[in-house]
Design an enzyme around this catalytic site. Structure first.
Site, PDB file in Angstrom:
ATOM      1  N   LYS A  30      34.559  94.208  34.221  1.00 50.45           N
ATOM      2  CA  LYS A  30      35.312  95.333  33.891  1.00 50.45           C
ATOM      3  C   LYS A  30      36.636  95.439  34.831  1.00 50.45           C
ATOM      4  CE  LYS A  30      32.271  98.979  34.500  1.00 50.45           C
ATOM      5  NZ  LYS A  30      31.504  99.957  34.862  1.00 50.45           N
ATOM      6  N   ARG A  99      32.780 101.737  41.094  1.00 55.76           N
ATOM      7  CA  ARG A  99      31.777 101.232  40.100  1.00 55.76           C
ATOM      8  C   ARG A  99      31.560  99.699  40.407  1.00 55.76           C
ATOM      9  NH1 ARG A  99      32.181 104.124  34.880  1.00 55.76           N
ATOM     10  NH2 ARG A  99      33.720 105.923  35.252  1.00 55.76           N
ATOM     11  N   GLY A 108      22.169  98.572  34.343  1.00 56.07           N
ATOM     12  CA  GLY A 108      21.006  98.962  35.110  1.00 56.07           C
ATOM     13  C   GLY A 108      21.127  98.672  36.715  1.00 56.07           C
ATOM     14  N   MET A 110      23.152  99.039  39.068  1.00 57.25           N
ATOM     15  CA  MET A 110      23.720 100.064  40.183  1.00 57.25           C
ATOM     16  C   MET A 110      24.345 101.178  39.646  1.00 57.25           C
ATOM     17  SD  MET A 110      25.490 100.264  43.480  1.00 57.25           S
ATOM     18  CE  MET A 110      26.490 101.599  43.795  1.00 57.25           C
ATOM     19  N   ARG A 343      35.435  96.131  26.677  1.00 54.66           N
ATOM     20  CA  ARG A 343      34.911  94.826  26.711  1.00 54.66           C
ATOM     21  C   ARG A 343      34.759  94.220  25.412  1.00 54.66           C
ATOM     22  NH1 ARG A 343      29.083  96.528  28.968  1.00 54.66           N
ATOM     23  NH2 ARG A 343      28.929  97.771  27.149  1.00 54.66           N
ATOM     24  N   HIS A 459      -0.802  72.675  21.084  1.00 58.46           N
ATOM     25  CA  HIS A 459      -1.020  72.021  19.851  1.00 58.46           C
ATOM     26  C   HIS A 459      -0.438  73.445  18.863  1.00 58.46           C
ATOM     27  CE1 HIS A 459      -3.299  71.499  16.263  1.00 58.46           C
ATOM     28  NE2 HIS A 459      -3.031  70.303  16.232  1.00 58.46           N
ATOM     29  N   ARG A 584       4.833  61.927  12.506  1.00 61.12           N
ATOM     30  CA  ARG A 584       3.512  61.755  13.235  1.00 61.12           C
ATOM     31  C   ARG A 584       2.426  61.304  12.232  1.00 61.12           C
ATOM     32  NH1 ARG A 584       5.676  66.650  15.970  1.00 61.12           N
ATOM     33  NH2 ARG A 584       5.880  66.024  18.205  1.00 61.12           N
ATOM     34  N   SER A 790      13.841  56.331  20.504  1.00 60.34           N
ATOM     35  CA  SER A 790      13.840  57.758  20.280  1.00 60.34           C
ATOM     36  C   SER A 790      13.096  58.321  21.458  1.00 60.34           C
ATOM     37  CB  SER A 790      13.021  58.059  18.991  1.00 60.34           C
ATOM     38  OG  SER A 790      12.888  59.638  18.913  1.00 60.34           O
ATOM     39  N   CYS A 858      13.338  62.956  19.783  1.00 61.46           N
ATOM     40  CA  CYS A 858      12.518  63.786  18.852  1.00 61.46           C
ATOM     41  C   CYS A 858      11.463  64.824  19.088  1.00 61.46           C
ATOM     42  CB  CYS A 858      11.534  62.732  17.953  1.00 61.46           C
ATOM     43  SG  CYS A 858      10.518  61.699  18.908  1.00 61.46           S
ATOM     44  N   TYR A 878      21.549  61.063  17.265  1.00 68.54           N
ATOM     45  CA  TYR A 878      20.882  62.284  16.501  1.00 68.54           C
ATOM     46  C   TYR A 878      19.858  63.035  17.371  1.00 68.54           C
ATOM     47  CZ  TYR A 878      16.922  59.239  15.545  1.00 68.54           C
ATOM     48  OH  TYR A 878      15.778  58.586  16.047  1.00 68.54           O
TER      49      TYR A 878
HETATM   50  C1  PEP Z   1       7.091  63.521  22.549  1.00 71.95           C
HETATM   51  O1  PEP Z   1       6.558  63.396  23.361  1.00 71.95           O
HETATM   52  O2  PEP Z   1       8.589  64.241  22.887  1.00 71.95           O
HETATM   53  C2  PEP Z   1       6.982  63.410  21.183  1.00 71.95           C
HETATM   54  C3  PEP Z   1       7.849  63.701  20.224  1.00 71.95           C
HETATM   55  O3  PEP Z   1       5.767  63.104  20.840  1.00 71.95           O
HETATM   56  P1  PEP Z   1       4.583  63.916  20.731  1.00 71.95           P
HETATM   57  O4  PEP Z   1       4.902  65.528  20.844  1.00 71.95           O
HETATM   58  O5  PEP Z   1       3.902  63.815  19.387  1.00 71.95           O
HETATM   59  O6  PEP Z   1       3.874  63.602  21.975  1.00 71.95           O
END
Ligand code: PEP
Ligand code: MG
Length: 906
Positions: A30, A99, A108, A110, A343, A459, A584, A790, A858, A878
């Site tokens: 502000k 202020r 919120g 003050m 702002r 899962h 997988r 990976s 991954c 990647y």
């Molecule tokens: C991981 O463990 O990050 C992975 C990609 O394998 P998963 O989730 O299948 O164990």
């Protein structure tokens, strides 16, 4: 405050003429913007800002810096000279507002204290000067009320009650119907309340009022509300707040006065136009309190053309200056316009994209800047269907927002029913305590998944995100009774099988009944069902298209998909995937194929085992052929089997009961008995740390060889069909290079056999996941045997923290988040200092050992915006994420590239 700074030399107070918009750290948002507007020559009531440094000293030591008092005095004197009156001067008082104003807006935190400087003496002066007795006494009662509540800690309800009683006594509804005499009485009563509750008189010395208010603002930084807000918004706790002291202007001095808020363009659509609200004869707080109805800003043109024209002019100036949507608070005092705040304004996700491209078209910003104006989180928001915000809802529970989206369907409590009902055209929500690989088909059939246990990497959550399916997990308030096919919500609401429920995977909310859903045009665009080039293209779609095209030009990180089948792979490609980073293979062993896996596990002889593997081989091969075809020309990383084998066997309790019942009938089934033995044999206390990943490959002869053969033969077949398969074989859960070497030698042998038999050079590469701390710590050695790494950051997070990924988020993460141990789950955003440090070191060691080592990630973090920036920074090649997060990763990869030092795009 930094230790080596000399507090004597620090300047703690800045006049509005001294600051600018880039000093937000010091002056708060502000204060910095008030200074910027002042410097732009806009009509800002004069004032000054006390810095966050002063606040930090106060928070550290419990006292204001010694130099502060004198500095404030000097600035106050200068202000008084400018205004031609002194603070609280009895015959013509200067009044100020105090202020808070932190670097990040913290609504919120003050309340503001207005009208500082009024006292029993100066209220008379205000009567004289304003010529409005009612106004003066109303201002005084507001001061005591706000000061009493925020500075002296008096329960605000006591003032509200007194106000209500005064209105009731007079038989009127609204504050404005109280006259000067009523307000005088109220002031008396308020002062009495202060005396009784705060144990002191309301201070009559204006400077004391000001100093106490400043101190209260400092202290409010550590109030419970503020701390909670910061934790939620991930705002650091050590920033402190600035305090703005601004001369008062009044919007409640008659019909030629008023107050309003305005936006330089529509924060919902981004369209330019006149957006805002105005309230005649009122102060800012009246707008918030909703005492009277505001009118659209456009009506101000009729009410006060001069002020309106001036405001429009100022809005244009501000937009051109900030090169962005600004929001504004203003007051008109007797026909004179004053700017109280501006702002860069908040906006919806859709407006962010539209505004960014509109500003490019207007020539105000370039594409690189536009890219920094949108975020992956906003894009993600745009990609999920949403519940209609206008709809009436009955919320019955709240769980963890695990996979965004809005899903409606009939409650079903087992996968079989989910499949059966969905085949007959019903939409269903699969409700389970938790899901396991057995539920996969049911999950595919369902519109959404709701579980009462498990966190964001349970899962249910991981699989649902992979499928882009809405999921709420860990809704612990719900008692799910799968046997009786019902769940009970707090308060006793029972949802039976077939009852309609709606789940919001973006908020975790669970509703009874059907809440209407609106589809996402952005997904229609990514799916290729809507075209940005079409004449009637949606403006949002065009904006997203333009930003994505730019993002793809500037990003360095490639983006791959976690996809296990051709359908997901094709979608991933449409969404811009440049390959598959994780296929997988465990999902390929479910359904009918599970019997073969059972045979494999139960095999007593090599021959039996080989027979089972021989049955699996062609099925696996078919899967890979489809996948390589879908990703033709792009890399596909296939991970060999990872989960513990017992996941493919029946549940130990169910099977024990079945066998016991059969035995009691003297009707025991030989196969069940063998299965039960196997289940017992394979049962593990800690399956995540047990016989899984590469360990399976090393102890179950022929298993990995079969998978490698299936991959090699599928690749050969694609070659023969003139395809361009680019398979990469990935070994999971490696902890030491020896494991990898043994598996690699076997794999190379199998590949060579296939190559000889089919007379092709398959160019398959072999690599490993880095998902155990030991693997990361010995990355240099492992790189000798791996062509790529990976990072499996799911398991790596689990093993670095010792957090069971299936349990902790639902069981105690809420407490951890509340205590501020971390601001976000490390399963969601990479823990840079711990897990991230291992990744960084492993990248270095891996590349040192093998300069052309290919590096990716991954784990779920591969699609998380903040984590993508980290992976860019440590130099991965990647990231790989679920198909629906690919556009987010593309955008964030570009944003990360654009932020990097040395980038060409700044
Ligand atoms: C991981 O463990 O990050 C992975 C990609 O394998 P998963 O989730 O299948 O164990
Ligand atoms: Mg893993």
């Amino acid at each position: 405050m930094s230790e080596n700074r000399d507090p004597q030399a620090t300047k703690f107070v800045y006049d509005f003429t001294e600051g600018n918009k880039d000093l937000k750290d010091l002056l708060g948002g502000k204060g910095a913007n008030l200074a910027e507007m002042t410097n732009l020559g806009l009509p800002v009531p004069p004032g000054f800002t006390i810095t966050t440094d002063a606040c930090k000293v106060y928070l550290d030591s419990g006292e204001e810096p010694t130099a502060l008092r004198d500095e404030v005095s000097a600035h106050l004197t200068a202000l008084e000279e400018r205004m031609g009156k002194r603070l609280g001067q009895p015959d013509d008082p200067l009044l100020v507002s105090v202020r808070s104003g932190a670097k990040f807006s913290m609504p919120g935190m003050m309340d503001t204290v207005l009208n500082i400087g009024l006292s029993d003496a100066s209220v008379a002066g205000l009567v004289q000067q304003s010529g409005d007795e009612r106004f003066a006494w109303d201002s005084y009662r507001r001061l005591i009320q706000m000061f009493g509540k925020t500075v002296l800690g008096v329960d605000g309800e006591l003032f509200e009650e007194a106000l209500e009683e005064a209105k009731a006594a007079k038989g009127v509804q609204v504050d404005t119907d109280l006259d000067a005499a009523d307000l005088k009485k109220l002031v008396k009563r308020f002062k009495k309340t202060v005396r009784a509750e705060a144990g002191r008189e309301f201070p009559q010395d204006p400077r004391e009022q000001m100093d106490l208010a400043v101190k209260a603002v400092f202290a409010s930084w550590n109030g419970d509300r503020a701390k909670l807000y910061r934790r939620q918004e991930r705002i650091p706790h050590d920033l402190g707040t600035a305090v703005n002291i601004c001369s008062m202007v009044f919007g409640n001095l008659g019909p030629d006065s008023g107050t309003g808020v305005a936006f330089t363009r529509d924060p919902a659509s981004g369209q330019q136009g006149v957006y805002g609200d105005y309230l005649q004869n009122a102060q800012g707080e009246d707008v918030v309190a909703g005492i009277r109805n505001t009118v659209p800003l456009a009506d101000l043109e009729q009410l006060d053309k001069n002020s309106y024209d001036q405001l429009m002019q100022i809005m244009e100036t501000l937009e051109n200056h900030y090169k962005d949507l600004c929001d504004i608070e203003f007051t008109i005092e007797r026909g004179r316009l004053w700017m109280l705040q501006t702002r860069v304004g908040k906006r919806t996700a859709g407006a962010a994209f539209r505004i960014a491209t509109q500003l490019v078209d207007q020539g105000l910003i370039d594409e690189a800047e536009a890219l920094q104006r949108v975020t992956g989180a906003q894009l993600a928001q745009l990609m999920f269907p949403k519940f209609d915000e206008e709809a009436k809802t009955e919320r019955i529970a709240r769980g963890i927002a695990a996979s965004p989206g809005a899903a409606v369907g009939k409650a079903v409590f087992d996968s079989y029913t989910a499949i059966k009902w969905s085949r007959s055209g019903e939409k269903v929500i699969l409700i389970r305590r938790e899901t396991n690989p057995d539920d996969l088909d049911g999950m595919i059939a369902a519109e959404g998944i709701l579980t009462s246990r498990g966190g964001k990497t349970s899962h249910a959550a991981v699989v649902a995100r992979g499928m882009g399916k809405t999921c709420v997990c860990g809704a612990e308030e719900l008692e799910v009774d799968t046997k009786r096919r019902r769940m009970t919500a707090p308060g006793g609401t029972v949802v039976e099988e077939g009852d309609l429920v709606s789940i919001d995977g973006s908020t975790g909310k669970v509703y009874l009944g059907e809440v209407p859903v609106v589809p996402s045009p952005v997904v229609e665009y990514f799916e290729g069902r809507m075209h940005a080039g079409a004449d009637d293209a949606d403006e949002l779609v065009v904006a997203v298209h333009r930003m994505m095209a730019y993002a793809d030009r500037v990003r360095r990180l490639r983006v791959r998909a976690n996809a296990d089948n051709a359908e997901d792979a094709l979608r991933a490609r449409r969404f811009g995937a440049q390959g598959i980073g994780l296929c997988r293979t465990e999902h390929m062993f479910l359904g009918e194929r599970r019997l073969h896996v059972e045979r494999l596990i139960l095999a007593d002889t090599d021959q039996e085992r080989e027979e089972a593997l021989t049955l699996l081989l062609p099925l696996q091969k078919r899967d890979f052929v489809e996948l390589f075809e879908a990703m033709d020309g792009l890399p596909v990383t296939v991970r060999l089997l990872d989960p513990p084998l017992h996941e493919f066997l029946p549940d130990i309790t169910e099977l024990s009961v079945r066998v016991a019942l059969a035995e009691s009938r003297q009707d025991a089934n030989e196969n069940d008995l063998r299965l039960l033995q196997a289940v017992h044999r394979l049962h593990e206390q800690n399956p995540m740390l047990g016989l899984r990943g590469v360990r399976l490959g090393l102890v179950i002869p022929g298993l990995f060889a079969m998978q490698v053969r299936a991959i090699a033969e599928a690749a050969a077949e694609r070659r023969e069909a003139n395809g361009d398969p680019r398979a990469e074989i990935m070994i999971p859960l490696v902890g030491t290079v020896q494991e990898l070497e043994i598996v690699r030698d076997e794999a190379e042998q199998v590949i060579a056999e296939v190559e000889r038999a089919r007379n092709v050079d398959l160019k398959l590469s072999l690599g490993t996941m880095i998902e155990l701390p030991r693997a990361a710590l010995t990355a240099g050695q492992i790189a000798e045997a791996a062509e790529f790494f990976s990072f499996g950051t799911n398991d790596l997070t689990q093993t670095v923290w010792g957090f069971s990924r299936d349990d902790v988020e639902a069981s105690f993460f809420t407490a951890y988040l509340e205590k501020g141990i971390f601001g976000v789950s490390p399963f969601e955003t990479i823990d840079k200092d711990g897990v991230g440090a291992l990744v960084r070191d492993a990248v270095r060691a891996g590349r040192a050992a093998r300069p052309d080592l290919k590096l990716g990630v991954c784990g779920e973090h591969g699609g998380d915006p903040e984590s993508v920036h980290f992976f860019h920074e440590v130099g991965l090649d990647y990231v790989s994420c679920s198909p629906f997060r690919i556009p987010v990763a593309r955008l964030e990869a570009a944003r990360a590239a654009d932020e990097s030092p040395g980038s060409d795009h700044r």
